[in-house]
Design a protein around this motif. Structure first.
Motif, PDB file in Angstrom:
ATOM      1  N   ALA A  44      -0.427   1.102  -7.643  1.00 50.25           N
ATOM      2  CA  ALA A  44      -1.821   1.383  -7.971  1.00 50.25           C
ATOM      3  C   ALA A  44      -1.991   1.529  -9.470  1.00 50.25           C
ATOM      4  CB  ALA A  44      -2.277   2.662  -7.268  1.00 50.25           C
ATOM      5  N   TRP A  45      -3.068   0.991 -10.002  1.00 46.03           N
ATOM      6  CA  TRP A  45      -3.404   1.156 -11.402  1.00 46.03           C
ATOM      7  C   TRP A  45      -4.230   2.431 -11.561  1.00 46.03           C
ATOM      8  CZ3 TRP A  45      -5.078  -4.457 -12.999  1.00 46.03           C
ATOM      9  CH2 TRP A  45      -3.942  -5.268 -13.032  1.00 46.03           C
ATOM     10  N   PRO A  46      -4.257   3.037 -12.739  1.00 42.38           N
ATOM     11  CA  PRO A  46      -4.901   4.345 -12.904  1.00 42.38           C
ATOM     12  C   PRO A  46      -6.365   4.413 -12.473  1.00 42.38           C
ATOM     13  CG  PRO A  46      -3.583   3.854 -14.809  1.00 42.38           C
ATOM     14  CD  PRO A  46      -3.551   2.636 -13.956  1.00 42.38           C
ATOM     15  N   ILE A  47      -7.204   3.499 -12.858  1.00 45.12           N
ATOM     16  CA  ILE A  47      -8.620   3.584 -12.499  1.00 45.12           C
ATOM     17  C   ILE A  47      -8.957   2.619 -11.372  1.00 45.12           C
ATOM     18  CG2 ILE A  47     -10.964   3.205 -13.362  1.00 45.12           C
ATOM     19  CD1 ILE A  47     -10.003   4.239 -16.043  1.00 45.12           C
ATOM     20  N   LEU A  48      -8.363   1.463 -11.348  1.00 46.58           N
ATOM     21  CA  LEU A  48      -8.673   0.447 -10.343  1.00 46.58           C
ATOM     22  C   LEU A  48      -8.005   0.694  -9.001  1.00 46.58           C
ATOM     23  CD1 LEU A  48      -8.428  -2.767 -12.525  1.00 46.58           C
ATOM     24  CD2 LEU A  48     -10.475  -1.541 -11.810  1.00 46.58           C
ATOM     25  N   GLY A  49      -6.935   1.442  -8.971  1.00 38.21           N
ATOM     26  CA  GLY A  49      -6.217   1.671  -7.725  1.00 38.21           C
ATOM     27  C   GLY A  49      -5.514   0.409  -7.270  1.00 38.21           C
ATOM     28  N   HIS A  50      -5.676   0.061  -6.001  1.00 35.85           N
ATOM     29  CA  HIS A  50      -5.029  -1.123  -5.419  1.00 35.85           C
ATOM     30  C   HIS A  50      -5.976  -2.318  -5.355  1.00 35.85           C
ATOM     31  CE1 HIS A  50      -2.441   2.146  -3.872  1.00 35.85           C
ATOM     32  NE2 HIS A  50      -1.495   1.244  -4.047  1.00 35.85           N
ATOM     33  N   LEU A  51      -7.120  -2.263  -6.035  1.00 34.51           N
ATOM     34  CA  LEU A  51      -8.074  -3.363  -5.973  1.00 34.51           C
ATOM     35  C   LEU A  51      -7.510  -4.657  -6.525  1.00 34.51           C
ATOM     36  CD1 LEU A  51     -11.392  -1.556  -6.913  1.00 34.51           C
ATOM     37  CD2 LEU A  51     -10.712  -2.448  -4.695  1.00 34.51           C
ATOM     38  N   HIS A  52      -6.620  -4.574  -7.491  1.00 33.08           N
ATOM     39  CA  HIS A  52      -6.035  -5.794  -8.038  1.00 33.08           C
ATOM     40  C   HIS A  52      -5.158  -6.500  -7.010  1.00 33.08           C
ATOM     41  CE1 HIS A  52      -2.777  -2.918  -8.637  1.00 33.08           C
ATOM     42  NE2 HIS A  52      -1.958  -3.940  -8.738  1.00 33.08           N
ATOM     43  N   LEU A  53      -4.575  -5.758  -6.080  1.00 34.03           N
ATOM     44  CA  LEU A  53      -3.765  -6.380  -5.028  1.00 34.03           C
ATOM     45  C   LEU A  53      -4.650  -7.066  -3.986  1.00 34.03           C
ATOM     46  CD1 LEU A  53      -1.128  -3.561  -4.432  1.00 34.03           C
ATOM     47  CD2 LEU A  53      -0.827  -5.684  -5.706  1.00 34.03           C
ATOM     48  N   LEU A  54      -5.799  -6.472  -3.700  1.00 32.41           N
ATOM     49  CA  LEU A  54      -6.679  -7.036  -2.678  1.00 32.41           C
ATOM     50  C   LEU A  54      -7.479  -8.224  -3.189  1.00 32.41           C
ATOM     51  CD1 LEU A  54      -7.970  -3.719  -1.105  1.00 32.41           C
ATOM     52  CD2 LEU A  54      -6.165  -5.221  -0.279  1.00 32.41           C
ATOM     53  N   GLY A  55      -7.621  -8.359  -4.496  1.00 34.74           N
ATOM     54  CA  GLY A  55      -8.377  -9.461  -5.063  1.00 34.74           C
ATOM     55  C   GLY A  55      -7.502 -10.571  -5.604  1.00 34.74           C
ATOM     56  N   GLY A  56      -6.247 -10.616  -5.234  1.00 33.96           N
ATOM     57  CA  GLY A  56      -5.330 -11.631  -5.739  1.00 33.96           C
ATOM     58  C   GLY A  56      -5.482 -12.960  -5.039  1.00 33.96           C
ATOM     59  N   SER A  57      -4.467 -13.791  -5.157  1.00 29.00           N
ATOM     60  CA  SER A  57      -4.512 -15.125  -4.561  1.00 29.00           C
ATOM     61  C   SER A  57      -4.359 -15.074  -3.037  1.00 29.00           C
ATOM     62  CB  SER A  57      -3.411 -15.993  -5.161  1.00 29.00           C
ATOM     63  OG  SER A  57      -2.146 -15.423  -4.876  1.00 29.00           O
ATOM     64  N   GLN A  58      -3.717 -14.032  -2.546  1.00 27.89           N
ATOM     65  CA  GLN A  58      -3.528 -13.899  -1.105  1.00 27.89           C
ATOM     66  C   GLN A  58      -4.753 -13.204  -0.496  1.00 27.89           C
ATOM     67  OE1 GLN A  58      -0.100 -11.582  -0.057  1.00 27.89           O
ATOM     68  NE2 GLN A  58       0.310 -12.798   1.770  1.00 27.89           N
ATOM     69  N   LEU A  59      -5.092 -13.545   0.742  1.00 31.49           N
ATOM     70  CA  LEU A  59      -6.233 -12.928   1.416  1.00 31.49           C
ATOM     71  C   LEU A  59      -5.987 -11.436   1.634  1.00 31.49           C
ATOM     72  CD1 LEU A  59      -6.980 -15.707   4.034  1.00 31.49           C
ATOM     73  CD2 LEU A  59      -8.272 -15.188   1.978  1.00 31.49           C
ATOM     74  N   PRO A  60      -7.059 -10.618   1.599  1.00 32.56           N
ATOM     75  CA  PRO A  60      -6.875  -9.160   1.699  1.00 32.56           C
ATOM     76  C   PRO A  60      -6.190  -8.712   2.985  1.00 32.56           C
ATOM     77  CG  PRO A  60      -9.091  -9.648   0.941  1.00 32.56           C
ATOM     78  CD  PRO A  60      -8.449 -10.949   1.302  1.00 32.56           C
ATOM     79  N   HIS A  61      -6.507  -9.325   4.122  1.00 34.44           N
ATOM     80  CA  HIS A  61      -5.882  -8.886   5.370  1.00 34.44           C
ATOM     81  C   HIS A  61      -4.394  -9.218   5.399  1.00 34.44           C
ATOM     82  CE1 HIS A  61      -7.038 -13.045   6.389  1.00 34.44           C
ATOM     83  NE2 HIS A  61      -6.050 -13.010   7.275  1.00 34.44           N
TER      84      HIS A  61
END
Length: 158
Positions: A44-61
């Motif tokens: 997790a990033w300090p302010i963004l949390g895990h949003l960068h992982l969910l918005g990557g090239s792979q689908l969120p699910h």
């Protein structure tokens, strides 16, 4: 001589106050540490949390499924500054929605919804309770009933 006594008195008051604060912190921490919480996913990033992982090239699910394989059937992620619980096991999800339904059904209260939505009066922002249940009945009986859906079918088709 009076300056020395005032200095010692101020130092002892400050030391006593600091001791009380430290004692309060230790007691409060020991009470909250007894609660078992699910593990939090790493990265997790300090302010963004895990949003960068969910918005990557792979689908969120698919990202959540791989995190579930790594951290277990129930874990927490941070969506911005807010913590969210991810449940990927149907037995745990069934328990959440039957046994703990009031805690799961409620929505977080925030200032924008209070001011912009007339003190949580709108359906999507109102917390779980008698008002929400009554509003849900009205919406299901008047807006989403079969008669209304059939009446506006031509709008959806066009």
């Amino acid at each position: 001589m009076d300056v020395l006594n005032i200095s010692v008195t101020n130092t002892s008051i400050a030391l006593a106050f600091t001791s009380v604060l430290l004692l309060y912190y230790l007691l409060h921490r020991s009470k909250t540490s007894k609660a078992i919480s699910p593990p939090e996913a790493g990265g997790a990033w300090p302010i963004l949390g895990h949003l960068h992982l969910l918005g990557g090239s792979q689908l969120p699910h698919k990202t959540l499924a791989s995190m579930s394989d790594k951290y277990g059937p129930i874990f927490t992620i941070r969506l911005g500054l807010h913590r969210a619980v991810v449940v990927s096991n149907w037995e745990i999800a069934k328990e959440c929605f039957t046994t703990h339904d009031i805690a799961v059904s409620s929505r977080p209260k925030f200032i924008a919804a209070e001011h912009l939505r007339y003190h949580y009066a709108m359906f999507g922002f109102s917390p779980y309770g008698s008002y929400w249940r009554e509003l849900r009945k009205i919406i299901l009986l008047e807006l989403v009933c079969h008669r209304r859906l059939e009446g506006f079918k031509h709008v959806r088709v066009s």
